[in-house]
Write a protein that holds these residues in place. Sequence first.
Motif, mmCIF file in Angstrom:
data_model
loop_
_atom_site.group_PDB
_atom_site.id
_atom_site.type_symbol
_atom_site.label_atom_id
_atom_site.label_comp_id
_atom_site.label_asym_id
_atom_site.label_seq_id
_atom_site.Cartn_x
_atom_site.Cartn_y
_atom_site.Cartn_z
ATOM 1 N N ASP A 185 24.501 18.545 9.725
ATOM 2 C CA ASP A 185 24.816 17.255 9.092
ATOM 3 C C ASP A 185 26.184 17.292 8.406
ATOM 4 N N ASP A 192 24.794 17.195 15.822
ATOM 5 C CA ASP A 192 23.339 17.234 15.747
ATOM 6 C C ASP A 192 22.865 18.689 15.836
ATOM 7 N N ARG A 193 21.628 18.900 15.436
ATOM 8 C CA ARG A 193 21.091 20.258 15.352
ATOM 9 C C ARG A 193 21.081 20.957 16.704
#
Length: 103
Positions: free
Chosen positions: A38, A43-44
């Motif tokens: 973040d 994105d993860r």
Amino acid sequence: MKKLAASLIERRSHPVQVAPRIFAIREHLGLPKAQFADAIGVDRSSLTKIEKGSAGLDIAVAERISALYGVGLDFIYRGDLDDLPTDWRPSILSLMHGHRTNP
């Protein structure tokens, strides 16, 4: 000529070589993947790919890491330890040594 130049220049910016540096930075900071992702604007799942070396690190993302955490781009892309805060170096080296890019 391009092939000759490529064979003479070490590719320290290859995703597999950048991966342990990004992993080590995140781990040194004690941040979970979601929070670090973040903060740097990815994105993860993208962060997971970057840390595994299966995806490259966009320069804009590297610049955010540099600005947020004081880590130089020469460390991120070239592995230059002089571009890290001095007190981080032992921890970063240890974390990089323990990092595995293979699942």
